[in-house]
Enzyme design. Structure first.
Site, PDB file in Angstrom:
ATOM      1  N   LEU A  19       0.819  -1.208   0.000  1.00  0.00           N
ATOM      2  CA  LEU A  19       0.000   0.000   0.000  1.00  0.00           C
ATOM      3  C   LEU A  19       0.853   1.258   0.000  1.00  0.00           C
ATOM      4  CD1 LEU A  19      -2.702  -1.102   2.599  1.00  0.00           C
ATOM      5  CD2 LEU A  19      -2.820  -1.225   0.107  1.00  0.00           C
ATOM      6  N   GLY A  20       2.090   1.123   0.452  1.00  0.00           N
ATOM      7  CA  GLY A  20       2.978   2.276   0.480  1.00  0.00           C
ATOM      8  C   GLY A  20       4.324   1.915   1.058  1.00  0.00           C
ATOM      9  N   GLY A  22       8.011   3.590   2.934  1.00  0.00           N
ATOM     10  CA  GLY A  22       8.599   4.706   3.645  1.00  0.00           C
ATOM     11  C   GLY A  22      10.072   4.491   3.855  1.00  0.00           C
ATOM     12  N   PHE A  24      11.880   3.381   6.437  1.00  0.00           N
ATOM     13  CA  PHE A  24      12.368   2.161   7.067  1.00  0.00           C
ATOM     14  C   PHE A  24      11.373   1.006   6.985  1.00  0.00           C
ATOM     15  CE2 PHE A  24      14.571   5.502   9.705  1.00  0.00           C
ATOM     16  CZ  PHE A  24      15.797   5.333   9.094  1.00  0.00           C
ATOM     17  N   VAL A  27       3.943  -0.647   4.140  1.00  0.00           N
ATOM     18  CA  VAL A  27       2.619  -1.066   4.594  1.00  0.00           C
ATOM     19  C   VAL A  27       2.024  -1.963   3.523  1.00  0.00           C
ATOM     20  CG1 VAL A  27       0.287  -0.323   5.182  1.00  0.00           C
ATOM     21  CG2 VAL A  27       2.244   1.015   5.958  1.00  0.00           C
ATOM     22  N   LYS A  42       1.990  -2.984   9.007  1.00  0.00           N
ATOM     23  CA  LYS A  42       3.027  -1.948   8.953  1.00  0.00           C
ATOM     24  C   LYS A  42       4.352  -2.579   9.373  1.00  0.00           C
ATOM     25  CE  LYS A  42       4.103   2.395  11.390  1.00  0.00           C
ATOM     26  NZ  LYS A  42       3.536   3.405  12.317  1.00  0.00           N
ATOM     27  N   ASP A 139       1.114  15.291  16.232  1.00  0.00           N
ATOM     28  CA  ASP A 139       1.469  15.310  14.807  1.00  0.00           C
ATOM     29  C   ASP A 139       0.212  15.376  13.944  1.00  0.00           C
ATOM     30  OD1 ASP A 139       3.246  15.418  12.699  1.00  0.00           O
ATOM     31  OD2 ASP A 139       3.447  13.242  12.526  1.00  0.00           O
ATOM     32  N   LYS A 141      -2.101  16.675  11.225  1.00  0.00           N
ATOM     33  CA  LYS A 141      -1.990  17.376   9.944  1.00  0.00           C
ATOM     34  C   LYS A 141      -2.788  16.576   8.925  1.00  0.00           C
ATOM     35  CE  LYS A 141       2.568  15.257   9.412  1.00  0.00           C
ATOM     36  NZ  LYS A 141       3.997  15.549   9.234  1.00  0.00           N
ATOM     37  N   ASN A 144      -2.457  12.803   8.277  1.00  0.00           N
ATOM     38  CA  ASN A 144      -2.785  11.873   9.348  1.00  0.00           C
ATOM     39  C   ASN A 144      -4.274  11.822   9.663  1.00  0.00           C
ATOM     40  OD1 ASN A 144      -0.106  11.226   9.571  1.00  0.00           O
ATOM     41  ND2 ASN A 144       0.301  12.702  11.201  1.00  0.00           N
ATOM     42  N   THR A 179       5.823  19.079  12.122  1.00  0.00           N
ATOM     43  CA  THR A 179       5.872  19.739  10.819  1.00  0.00           C
ATOM     44  C   THR A 179       5.694  21.237  11.031  1.00  0.00           C
ATOM     45  OG1 THR A 179       4.892  17.762   9.847  1.00  0.00           O
ATOM     46  CG2 THR A 179       4.876  19.760   8.507  1.00  0.00           C
TER      47      THR A 179
END
Length: 375
Positions: A19-20, A22, A24, A27, A42, A139, A141, A144, A179
């Site tokens: 699904l994605g 990153g 490290f 998912v 994950k 976090d 934003k 998320n 962020t």
């Protein structure tokens, strides 16, 4: 202490599509063999060293898991299972398949404030539940805030608890992570944090949702942080010309310098913009709408930046791997310096798939420069 199951995830779950990806890990969609139900797995590489470049710190994973195990709410992603191998952990999470809320909104031609309130109410309900347990997200934003499914009236899910913290009584918690355009002044000043930090982020998100503009965004991170420190923003008639006065009041009571003066999540849920008291208030709210032209532009720019940062990250990692292979016998001090450079670069460019728990980090030297406006 989180209880991870030893052994192979594939003994219990059939691995599906990625699904994605990153920094490290990745998912993947997985299917539980015993029930046939789908979840999101994950996978994260874990390192023991705080300076390691090959994985996230074990303590960070433990903290995220500990927080998720305390939470059970319709508007918060659910943790189902945990697995651990020698160098990797796997968190089995509720499958959130509806995409990001902001992407869902950007597909619309128009959006009334009442529809925006429907989304904000769910976000606030999830936050209220967390804050009642003295847990802060730290976090919040657009990346998320997700949808369970892509339907006409979707259910909101808060995700990515990599920076979340349980605020124990009698203990102070400080952090310089987050962020820039969503963090409150107390993060920049490295002061003790409370759940009020989340409420500042709610103010920023609401501002963007209604106007399509980011209240504190500057041309550089330093300019953005300075705008945040000085609470320098505007509610101009241009981008807010179709916005109700109640919505503006809602924002103004969140974007407040002193954390103790901001509305709490519970107070937000009782604010007239969310819960009108009179028919006149309800009528004004129902006639107002968000600035879709600006919002679409903001969201397109946001997605472009995320893609750009992903390309940068992949290129940087490939370069580091090639340098390590070419200089296996290089001077150890030089290799340590390379790590320092990577840490600094990573802190400035880490907007990746947020279900992987990544976050932008404000480097400590920049925070120090912002603590004293006269410096």
């Amino acid at each position: 202490m989180a209880l991870f199951k030893p052994g192979n995830v594939e003994d219990f779950y059939e691995l599906g599509d990625v699904l994605g990806k990153g920094h490290f890990g990745q998912v993947r969609r997985v299917c539980e063999r015993s029930t046939g139900l789908y979840y999101a797995a994950k996978f994260q590489k874990v390192c023991k060293s705080t300076r390691g470049l090959h994985g996230v710190e074990r303590d960070q994973v433990e903290r995220e898991v500990a927080v998720l195990q305390l939470l059970s709410h319709p508007n918060i992603v659910t943790l189902k299972d945990l697995f651990e191998s020698r160098e990797e952990v796997a968190l089995i999470l509720e499958l959130v398949s509806g995409g990001e809320l902001f992407d869902f909104i950007a597909e619309k031609d128009e959006l009334l404030e009442t529809e925006a309130i429907f989304f904000m109410t769910q976000i606030l309900q999830g936050l209220s539940y967390m804050h009642q347990q003295n847990i802060a997200h730290f976090d919040l934003k657009p990346e998320n805030i997700m949808l369970s499914e892509k339907v006409s009236r979707p259910n909101i899910k808060l995700i990515d608890f990599g920076l979340a913290q349980r605020l124990d009584s009698g203990q102070e918690y400080r952090s310089n992570s987050g962020t820039p355009q969503y963090i409150p002044p107390e993060v920049i000043k490295y002061e003790p944090l409370t759940t009020a930090a989340d409420m500042w982020s709610i103010g920023v998100i609401t501002y963007i949702l209604l106007s399509g503009l980011s209240p504190f965004q500057g041309d550089t991170d330093a300019e953005t942080l300075n705008n945040v420190s000085e609470v320098k923003y505007e509610l101009g008639e241009g981008p807010f010309r179709t916005t109700s006065d109640m919505a503006k009041d809602f924002i103004q009571k969140l974007l407040v310098f002193c954390p103790g003066d901001r509305m709490t999540a519970d107070e937000c849920l009782l604010h007239p913009w969310i819960k009108p008291i009179t028919r006149k208030q309800m009528h004004k709210r129902n006639r107002s709408s968000i600035n879709m032209k600006n919002f679409k532009k903001f969201n397109a720019k946001r997605k472009w930046k995320m893609s750009l940062n992903m390309v940068w990250m992949c290129t940087r990692l490939l370069s580091l791997q090639q340098r390590r292979r070419a200089g296996a016998e290089a001077d150890p001090l030089q290799r340590e310096c390379d790590s320092d450079v990577e840490d600094a670069q990573r802190s400035q460019n880490s907007a990746v798939l947020k279900t992987l728990g990544g976050s932008d980090v404000i480097s400590s030297h920049r925070c120090a420069a912002q603590r004293d406006p006269q410096r």
